[in-house]
Design an enzyme around this catalytic site. Structure first.
Site, PDB file in Angstrom:
ATOM      1  CE1 TYR A  70      67.599  11.830 -69.719  1.00  0.00           C
ATOM      2  CE2 TYR A  70      68.744  10.562 -68.036  1.00  0.00           C
ATOM      3  CZ  TYR A  70      68.366  10.746 -69.357  1.00  0.00           C
ATOM      4  OH  TYR A  70      68.763   9.843 -70.311  1.00  0.00           O
ATOM      5  CB  SER A  71      66.446   9.139 -64.366  1.00  0.00           C
ATOM      6  OG  SER A  71      66.344   7.805 -63.909  1.00  0.00           O
ATOM      7  CG  LEU A  72      64.800  10.577 -58.308  1.00  0.00           C
ATOM      8  CD1 LEU A  72      63.547   9.839 -57.841  1.00  0.00           C
ATOM      9  CD2 LEU A  72      65.906  10.480 -57.268  1.00  0.00           C
TER      10      LEU A  72
END
Length: 257
Positions: free
Chosen positions: A94-96
């Protein structure tokens, strides 16, 4: 580097690893820890074992310095996946964490010949898209705090607590530096399917940039738009787990397990 020697304490699991279940490795967003996924297993199919990844600098690894570049971070986490190379596994980032999961999937396929059965990514632009905004990680501290507030992922009470922020800011700067300094290296697409999740109201990462993950697989691709902002992971956790359950139940190796 010995890829076969897992680093102690970098993955949390509520059950011992077993040959039958599908191992789902989950990678947190910037500043996040394995606690993000502490209750996920209860909402997933019974054959799925959640392996919540703990990057250095937090949780059980809080005494370790966080990595500020992607290559050493991947090298740090890779042994955990190599140890499961004979077991069906999937990745969720998730995200990074999406970027980390992607580069780990590429390394597992190219170097070890065992890609995940599925790569799931959320709230992150396709890796070939260059960041055009001013890097966040080296902003002066007042601006850095304002940027964190704009992300809407750090509670106001934490932002106002100088003692907590003194602990958090080095980790957040390092994590954001991983994303800000990343440079995509072109190679053949992954052979596993990719599902990309996007927030309908995400002002940080628009849906069109998430949709471009399509070019990174030679297998099936699916885009799932979930209602919410950049942190729809929390706002819509039941919906996220429902979608993931459908994906993981459909994986051929998961059905055999």
């Amino acid at each position: 580097m010995d890829d076969t020697a897992p680093r102690r304490g970098s993955v949390a699991t509520s059950h011992p690893a077993a040959p039958g279940p599908l191992q789902l490795f989950c990678f947190p967003y910037a500043g996040g820890s394995s606690r993000l996924y502490a209750d996920w297993e209860a909402g997933l199919p019974p054959n799925v074992r959640v392996r919540a990844v703990e990057p250095p600098g937090r949780g059980r690894r809080f005494r370790e310095a966080p990595h500020d570049r992607l290559e050493p971070l991947v090298a740090d986490l890779l042994p955990e996946l190599v140890a499961e190379r004979n077991t069906p596994y999937a990745l969720f980032g998730y995200s990074l964490g999406a970027l980390v999961a992607f580069e780990l999937a590429r390394t597992m396929e190219q170097r070890h010949g065992c890609p995940p059965v599925h790569l799931c990514v959320g709230a992150f632009r396709a890796p070939h898209l260059r960041r055009t905004a001013v890097p966040d990680y080296n902003l002066p501290e007042p601006l850095f705090r304002e940027r964190l507030r704009a992300f809407n992922g750090t509670p106001e009470a934490v932002l106002a607590d100088d003692s907590l922020m003194e602990l958090m800011i080095p980790i957040l700067r390092a994590d954001l530096a991983v994303a800000d300094t990343y440079r995509f290296s072109a190679d053949r697409p992954l052979s596993c399917p990719i599902t990309a999740f996007a927030g309908s109201e995400d002002e940080e990462v628009d849906v069109s940039s998430v949709a471009q993950w399509r070019r990174h697989t030679s297998a099936d691709f699916s885009l799932k738009v979930i209602e919410g902002d950049h942190f729809f992971l929390h706002e819509q956790q039941p919906e996220m787990l429902r979608r993931l359950s459908e994906i993981l139940t459909g994986a051929p190796e998961a059905r055999r397990g």
